[in-house]
Write an enzyme that holds these catalytic residues in place. Structure first.
Site, PDB file in Angstrom:
ATOM      1  N   ASP A  12       0.837  -1.199   0.000  1.00  0.00           N
ATOM      2  CA  ASP A  12       0.000   0.000   0.000  1.00  0.00           C
ATOM      3  C   ASP A  12       0.874   1.252   0.000  1.00  0.00           C
ATOM      4  O   ASP A  12       1.795   1.378   0.812  1.00  0.00           O
ATOM      5  CB  ASP A  12      -0.885   0.041   1.246  1.00  0.00           C
ATOM      6  N   SER A  36      -4.807  17.008 -10.117  1.00  0.00           N
ATOM      7  CA  SER A  36      -3.617  16.521  -9.429  1.00  0.00           C
ATOM      8  C   SER A  36      -3.679  17.033  -7.998  1.00  0.00           C
ATOM      9  O   SER A  36      -3.915  18.217  -7.761  1.00  0.00           O
ATOM     10  CB  SER A  36      -2.347  17.036 -10.117  1.00  0.00           C
ATOM     11  N   GLY A  48      -3.238  -5.385   0.893  1.00  0.00           N
ATOM     12  CA  GLY A  48      -3.958  -6.393   0.120  1.00  0.00           C
ATOM     13  C   GLY A  48      -5.057  -6.990   0.972  1.00  0.00           C
ATOM     14  O   GLY A  48      -4.838  -7.313   2.150  1.00  0.00           O
ATOM     15  N   GLN A 173     -13.554  -5.293  -6.749  1.00  0.00           N
ATOM     16  CA  GLN A 173     -13.597  -5.861  -8.090  1.00  0.00           C
ATOM     17  C   GLN A 173     -14.973  -5.769  -8.735  1.00  0.00           C
ATOM     18  O   GLN A 173     -15.129  -6.125  -9.912  1.00  0.00           O
ATOM     19  CB  GLN A 173     -13.136  -7.326  -8.073  1.00  0.00           C
ATOM     20  N   ASN A 195     -19.914  -3.097   1.320  1.00  0.00           N
ATOM     21  CA  ASN A 195     -20.248  -1.856   2.009  1.00  0.00           C
ATOM     22  C   ASN A 195     -21.526  -1.308   1.386  1.00  0.00           C
ATOM     23  O   ASN A 195     -22.112  -1.917   0.480  1.00  0.00           O
ATOM     24  CB  ASN A 195     -19.098  -0.852   1.988  1.00  0.00           C
ATOM     25  N   THR A 223     -21.645  -3.159   5.553  1.00  0.00           N
ATOM     26  CA  THR A 223     -20.984  -2.188   6.425  1.00  0.00           C
ATOM     27  C   THR A 223     -21.366  -0.778   6.001  1.00  0.00           C
ATOM     28  O   THR A 223     -21.453  -0.487   4.811  1.00  0.00           O
ATOM     29  CB  THR A 223     -19.460  -2.371   6.395  1.00  0.00           C
ATOM     30  N   GLY A 225     -19.939   2.262   7.480  1.00  0.00           N
ATOM     31  CA  GLY A 225     -19.036   3.265   8.026  1.00  0.00           C
ATOM     32  C   GLY A 225     -19.398   3.637   9.446  1.00  0.00           C
ATOM     33  O   GLY A 225     -19.611   2.778  10.307  1.00  0.00           O
ATOM     34  N   GLY A 228     -22.345   1.989  11.352  1.00  0.00           N
ATOM     35  CA  GLY A 228     -22.323   0.610  11.814  1.00  0.00           C
ATOM     36  C   GLY A 228     -22.511  -0.413  10.713  1.00  0.00           C
ATOM     37  O   GLY A 228     -22.073  -0.223   9.578  1.00  0.00           O
ATOM     38  N   ASP A 257     -11.581  -4.623   5.966  1.00  0.00           N
ATOM     39  CA  ASP A 257     -10.909  -5.914   6.087  1.00  0.00           C
ATOM     40  C   ASP A 257     -10.856  -6.347   7.555  1.00  0.00           C
ATOM     41  O   ASP A 257     -11.038  -7.529   7.877  1.00  0.00           O
ATOM     42  CB  ASP A 257      -9.492  -5.846   5.524  1.00  0.00           C
TER      43      ASP A 257
END
Length: 327
Positions: A12, A36, A48, A173, A195, A223, A225, A228, A257
């Site tokens: 990451d 930018s 990951g 994905q 989520n 999920t 955020g 809850g 995760d």
């Protein structure tokens, strides 16, 4: 319970933009965006989804199996995962590609813009889950997380053929998967993780209503955020579990995760879904207060205190005896 987690192994690159993305977007010009952002901090960390979830499970005392593909630069990542208690014997090492890269910029409102480079992850499609099961001495549950799309499809088909419980977690994905692929990944799963945004995207991809999704899976965990988690099933009322309030906010990367790790640990310990979700929320908050997805410290006393503060003594009474192996 032996849990295998299939999913990405990555490095990451986490950047922080001190402003707000929304202030840079011009209404009516979103079809031609050229922006930018000058970041004022960069952290390079292991990550990951597969690695993050297995790390969380291992920290809670389980012995998860990481199933994914990485590059020759995996040596240091592998050592740290094994030190945490993750079985990395099923990680395929590419001899020509680097480990995947996740580049994510977070703004002052905790919004994120990210890009993912697959690299060696593309070789995950060559991993045979049946061979993994034999090599590790058996599996009970397989979480199919964000990975090479062909690998996700293969692992799902193999897990069903082996009559293993499947947790479907297509997450990032969904933007890449076709409707047919998404339906294949979801149909027949015992648990589905998304989520709130992904829940809507999944319905668009599959063409199924929320009710139809619930008839295809056992339990759908959404999920939300700071609001809850909702645990949904076709034959019972929705179960809403509030989030655990953080003491501070450092970085939202990997929070989902961590929730999955906590929830699946609860499943492995045969806790009711309410308690599993509460444990997931508590672990998610620990990660929210840390920079990086695998650097957090997990102390049983701290986790118990978070559970008691958010959910009362009942949660502590059910969960505390199971935290003896937390590291």
């Amino acid at each position: 319970m032996r849990i295998a987690v299939t999913g990405s192994v990555a490095t990451d690159h986490l950047l922080v933009f001190p402003g707000r993305f929304a202030e840079q977007l011009i209404e009516g010009r979103l079809d031609r965006v050229s922006l930018s952002f000058l970041a004022d901090r960069l952290d390079v960390r292991p990550g990951g989804v597969g690695a993050n979830i297995t790390f969380g499970l291992a920290r809670l005392g389980l012995r998860p199996v990481l199933v994914g593909a990485a590059g020759t630069d995996f040596a240091d990542l592998g050592r740290s995962l094994r030190a945490a208690g993750v079985d990395t014997s099923a990680v395929r090492i590419s001899d020509r590609l680097h480990t995947a890269r996740f580049v994510c910029t977070t703004d002052a409102d905790q919004n994120q813009i990210a890009t993912f480079y697959a690299g060696a992850m593309a070789e995950a499609r060559h991993i045979d889950l049946a061979e993994v099961r034999g090599a590790v001495g058996g599996l009970d549950l397989v979480l199919v997380g964000a990975d090479d799309p062909q690998a996700m499809l293969r692992h799902t088909a193999t897990a069903h053929a082996l009559d293993l419980d499947v947790a479907a977690d297509p997450s990032q994905q969904l933007a890449r998967l076709t409707g047919e692929q998404t339906r294949h990944l979801v149909d027949g799963a015992r648990w589905l993780f998304t989520n709130e945004y992904e829940a809507a995207l999944l319905q668009r991809r599959t063409g199924w209503s929320a009710a139809e999704v619930l008839h295809k899976v056992g339990t759908w965990i959404v999920t939300r955020g700071a609001d809850g988690v909702s645990v949904l099933s076709a034959d019972s009322p929705p179960l809403d579990v509030p989030a655990v309030e953080p003491r501070t906010v450092a970085d939202p990367t990997g929070v989902g995760d961590a929730f999955r790790a906590g929830f699946l640990a609860g499943v492995a310990w045969e806790l009711p879904y309410r308690r599993a979700a509460q444990l997931g929320c508590a672990l998610a908050t620990v990660v929210l207060e840390s920079v990086g997805t695998q650097e957090y410290k997990l102390l049983p006393g701290d986790l118990v205190a978070r559970l008691e503060h958010a959910y009362g003594r009942g949660a502590v009474r059910d969960v505390e005896p199971l935290l003896a192996d937390v590291s």
